[in-house]
Design a protein around this motif. Structure first.
Motif, short mmCIF file in Angstrom:
data_model
loop_
_atom_site.label_atom_id
_atom_site.label_comp_id
_atom_site.label_asym_id
_atom_site.label_seq_id
_atom_site.Cartn_x
_atom_site.Cartn_y
_atom_site.Cartn_z
N ASP A 241 -1.43 17.25 -4.85
CA ASP A 241 -0.17 17.12 -4.37
C ASP A 241 0.82 16.41 -4.64
N SER A 242 0.18 15.09 -5.17
CA SER A 242 1.16 14.07 -5.66
C SER A 242 0.22 13.32 -6.69
N VAL A 243 0.80 12.82 -7.83
CA VAL A 243 -0.16 12.19 -9.01
C VAL A 243 0.66 10.83 -9.01
N PHE A 244 0.20 9.64 -8.58
CA PHE A 244 0.84 8.39 -8.63
C PHE A 244 0.09 7.57 -10.05
N THR A 245 1.15 7.14 -10.88
CA THR A 245 0.66 6.35 -12.07
C THR A 245 1.45 5.28 -12.28
N ASP A 246 1.25 4.58 -13.25
CA ASP A 246 2.18 3.53 -13.68
C ASP A 246 3.27 4.23 -14.26
N GLU B 172 5.50 1.57 -6.99
CA GLU B 172 6.31 1.58 -5.39
C GLU B 172 5.53 2.00 -4.41
N ALA B 173 4.58 2.91 -4.54
CA ALA B 173 3.51 3.38 -3.62
C ALA B 173 2.64 2.25 -2.97
N SER C 79 6.55 3.77 7.63
CA SER C 79 5.85 4.84 6.76
C SER C 79 5.56 4.38 5.30
N THR C 80 4.64 5.31 4.83
CA THR C 80 4.04 4.83 3.49
C THR C 80 4.27 6.10 2.63
N LEU C 81 3.94 5.84 1.28
CA LEU C 81 4.06 7.14 0.28
C LEU C 81 2.74 7.50 0.58
N PHE C 82 1.72 7.02 1.04
CA PHE C 82 0.39 7.81 1.40
C PHE C 82 0.36 8.59 2.44
N LEU D 59 -5.12 -5.67 -9.53
CA LEU D 59 -5.57 -5.05 -8.45
C LEU D 59 -6.92 -4.11 -8.71
N THR D 60 -7.42 -3.88 -7.87
CA THR D 60 -8.71 -2.75 -7.78
C THR D 60 -8.48 -2.04 -6.66
N ALA D 61 -9.29 -0.89 -6.57
CA ALA D 61 -9.15 -0.01 -5.50
C ALA D 61 -9.48 -0.48 -4.01
N ASP D 62 -10.54 -1.51 -4.03
CA ASP D 62 -10.81 -2.36 -2.72
C ASP D 62 -9.66 -3.10 -2.37
N HIS D 63 -8.87 -3.69 -3.19
CA HIS D 63 -7.64 -4.45 -2.83
C HIS D 63 -6.72 -3.63 -1.79
N ILE D 64 -6.76 -2.24 -2.01
CA ILE D 64 -5.82 -1.42 -1.20
C ILE D 64 -6.38 -0.29 -0.21
N ALA D 65 -7.63 -0.02 -0.44
CA ALA D 65 -7.95 0.94 0.11
C ALA D 65 -8.23 0.75 1.75
N GLY D 66 -8.50 -0.60 2.16
CA GLY D 66 -8.41 -1.07 3.46
C GLY D 66 -6.84 -1.02 4.01
N TYR D 67 -6.07 -1.09 3.35
CA TYR D 67 -4.53 -0.95 3.56
C TYR D 67 -4.20 0.36 3.94
N ILE D 68 -4.68 1.39 3.09
CA ILE D 68 -4.51 2.56 2.92
C ILE D 68 -4.93 3.27 4.42
N ARG D 69 -6.15 2.85 4.82
CA ARG D 69 -6.85 3.08 5.77
C ARG D 69 -6.28 2.74 7.01
N ALA D 70 -5.75 1.63 7.41
CA ALA D 70 -5.21 0.96 8.59
C ALA D 70 -3.67 1.43 8.50
N PHE D 71 -2.84 1.36 7.74
CA PHE D 71 -1.34 1.35 7.73
C PHE D 71 -0.87 2.63 7.22
N SER D 72 -1.61 3.65 6.86
CA SER D 72 -1.11 4.84 6.76
C SER D 72 -1.74 5.83 7.49
N ASP D 73 -1.39 7.20 7.52
CA ASP D 73 -2.20 8.24 8.02
C ASP D 73 -3.03 8.86 7.04
#
Length: 440
Positions: free
Chosen positions: A35-40, A55-56, A75-78, A102-116
C-alpha cells in the motif's frame, strides 16, 4: 484477494522487497501489493507510490516523545498498516551531521507502542541464515514480531501455511496472512484485563502450570516464581502474574526509562501495582504485552512441543495410525489441515484426547494445538497406544512441513527447554545455523 495493508520500509532498494511480494503473488499467495513504500528521499522519484522514510521515522519519534513526555497521543505515518516490512539496516538514511545510523530494532518497538500498526517484520539482519536450529524461532534477539530475509517473502507457504511439496518453509514461521487479525485479537483480549492473571487470559490450565520451564516463568516477570518449587507465599506466584506485571519488568520493547516516563505522563507510577486508568496508556500497554506474549508462546510454550503440542508433533509422539490411513500423505495432513477436526490426526487418537487438552480457536496460535501433559495422563490415550503398532521410520521435517523417512533427513538438537530435543530437516540448499547442532 486478501484485504491487507502492507507497508515497505527500505532506504536502499525497496524494489527488492516489492519484487519478492510480486513473486509470491505470481506463485499463488493471496496477498496484495504494498500500500505504501517508504524509502530514502533521494529515491522518491524512482518508482510510484514512494514516501519519505525519514519523515515517517521522524514523525514516529515525535509521537513517542509526545506520549512519553506529555501524555498525548499523536498519529503516525505507520498508522493503518496491517504489516510493516522493515529492512534491518537503515544506515543509508541521511539525518544530517552526527545523525543516528538506525536499524530496524531502533524503531520496531516504537512502531509497536506508538502506532496502530498490527505486525512488524524485520528483514535481513541475519542475511546469511535461513533456518534457526537453536530456538526454532528465527532471530531470538529481534524486537520485531518476526525476522526474515527478503527472499523468504517469495514463499507462498509463508503467507498461507501451505507450502508446495518439499518447498522450504519452516514450521516455526507464523502464517502471515493471519498475523494482523491475530494481533488485534490479542490486544483486545488484554486491554480490559491488564490486572487479570496472564495464565487465565491465555487460557492455560492450572494443571499445566507446573510444567512451565524456569525460562518461561522468568519471561512473564523476573519476580515470578513457580509455587511448586516451594516459593514463599509473599513472592509473586506465576499464576498471579498479570500483563501489568510483565509490562513493568520487560525491556524487550521499551527501555525502563521510557516506560517510567510514559506511565508518569499518563498519571501513573510504574513501580505501583495499581494499573493506570488512562485508556490511551492501557492501549499502549496491551499492544506491547500482546507482541511480547506471542513471542513467549512461540518459544517457551509451543517451541519445545512438550507443553503445548501441535498436530504433526503429536503424531510424532504417538506414531501410529490405522493401517488404512498409515501413509506418508496421511501423516503430512497433520501439518496441512488447520480448520477441521481431526486436523489430519488418526480419528481414534483424536477421539481419545480429553476435552480439557484441546487448545483451539485462540488468537495466540495459528494452528490446532493440545496440552500434552493432559494427554499423557489420560488412560484412554494410554490404552490406545498399546493397541497399535508404532511406525518409527517417519520423522517430521521442520523446514518443509512434511514427513520423510528417517534415513532421508538430517538430525539436529535444539536448545529449547530442558533435556534433549531432537528434530529433523530435509533441504540441503538452505543455510542452517548454528551447524554445530547437527548430529555427527
Amino acid at each position: 484477494m486478501l484485504t491487507m495493508k502492507i507497508y515497505v520500509c527500505d532506504d536502499r532498494d525497496p524494489e527488492l522487497i516489492c519484487s519478492a511480494l510480486e513473486t509470491a503473488r505470481d506463485r499463488g499467495a493471496n496477498i496484495p501489493l504494498p500500500d505504501s513504500v517508504f524509502t530514502d528521499p533521494s529515491l522518491l522519484g524512482t518508482g510510484t507510490g514512494r514516501r519519505n522514510l525519514i519523515e515517517a521515522i521522524g514523525g514516529l519519534n515525535d509521537a513517542a516523545k509526545s506520549a512519553i513526555v506529555e501524555g498525548k497521543i499523536e498519529s503516525t505515518l505507520f498508522d493503518g498498516a496491517d504489516l510493516v516490512l522493515l529492512d534491518y539496516g537503515l544506515t543509508a538514511l541521511e539525518w544530517g551531521k552526527g545523525g543516528p545510523r538506525l536499524t530496524a530494532d531502533h524503531i520496531a518497538g516504537y512502531i509497536r507502542a506508538f502506532s496502530d500498526c498490527a505486525y512488524v517484520v524485520s528483514l535481513n539482519r541475519l542475511a546469511d541464515v535461513d533456518f534457526d536450529l537453536k530456538y526454532l524461532i528465527g532471530d531470538f534477539e529481534t524486537k520485531s514480531d518476526l525476522a526474515l530475509n527478503t527472499p523468504h517473502l517469495e514463499q507462498p507457504g509463508l503467507w498461507s501455511g501451505l507450502p508446495a511439496q518439499g518447498e522450504f518453509c519452516p514450521w516455526y514461521w507464523p502464517r502471515l496472512n493471519l498475523a494482523a487479525n491475530r494481533r488485534r485479537a490479542q490486544i483486545s483480549a488484554l486491554e480490559s484485563r491488564l490486572g487479570v492473571p496472564l495464565l487465565e487470559v491465555l487460557g492455560i490450565p492450572e494443571a499445566v502450570t507446573p510444567h512451565l520451564s524456569n525460562q518461561a516463568v522468568a519471561f512473564l516477570s523476573p519476580q515470578a516464581e513457580d509455587p511448586a518449587a516451594g516459593a514463599p507465599a509473599s513472592r509473586l506466584d506465576v499464576r498471579r502474574t498479570t500483563a501489568w506485571h510483565h509490562f513493568r519488568s520487560s525491556n524487550r520493547t521499551l527501555v525502563k526509562n521510557d516506560r517510567e516516563d510514559l506511565v508518569r505522563s499518563f498519571g501513573g507510577d510504574l513501580s505501583s501495582e495499581d494499573i493506570p486508568a488512562s485508556p490511551e496508556l492501557r492501549r499502549i500497554v496491551a499492544r506491547v504485552v500482546a507482541a511480547e506474549l506471542e513471542f513467549w508462546f512461540r518459544r517457551d510454550v509451543m517451541g519445545s512441543q512438550r507443553l503445548l503440542v501441535d498436530a504433526p508433533h503429536l503424531q510424532v509422539r504417538y506414531p501410529f495410525r490405522r493401517s488404512a490411513t498409515d501413509t506418508v500423505a496421511a501423516w503430512d495432513a497433520t501439518a496441512q489441515e488447520f480448520e477441521a477436526a481431526p486436523y489430519g490426526l488418526d480419528q481414534a487418537l483424536f477421539s481419545a484426547i480429553p476435552q480439557e487438552a484441546f487448545y483451539l480457536q485462540s488468537p495466540w496460535i495459528d494452528r490446532p494445538a493440545f496440552w500434552l501433559p493432559l494427554i499423557e495422563r489420560n488412560n484412554n490415550v494410554s490404552d490406545l497406544v498399546e493397541s497399535y503398532e508404532r511406525n518409527t521410520n517417519l520423522v517430521f521435517c521442520e523446514d518443509t512441513r512434511r514427513f520423510r523417512q528417517r534415513n532421508e533427513s538430517f538430525r539436529f538438537q535444539t536448545e529449547i527447554g530442558k533435556g534433549i530435543d531432537v528434530r529433523y530437516v530435509e533441504v540441503e540448499g538452505a543455510t542452517y545455523s548454528p551447524r554445530t547442532l547437527f548430529a555427527r
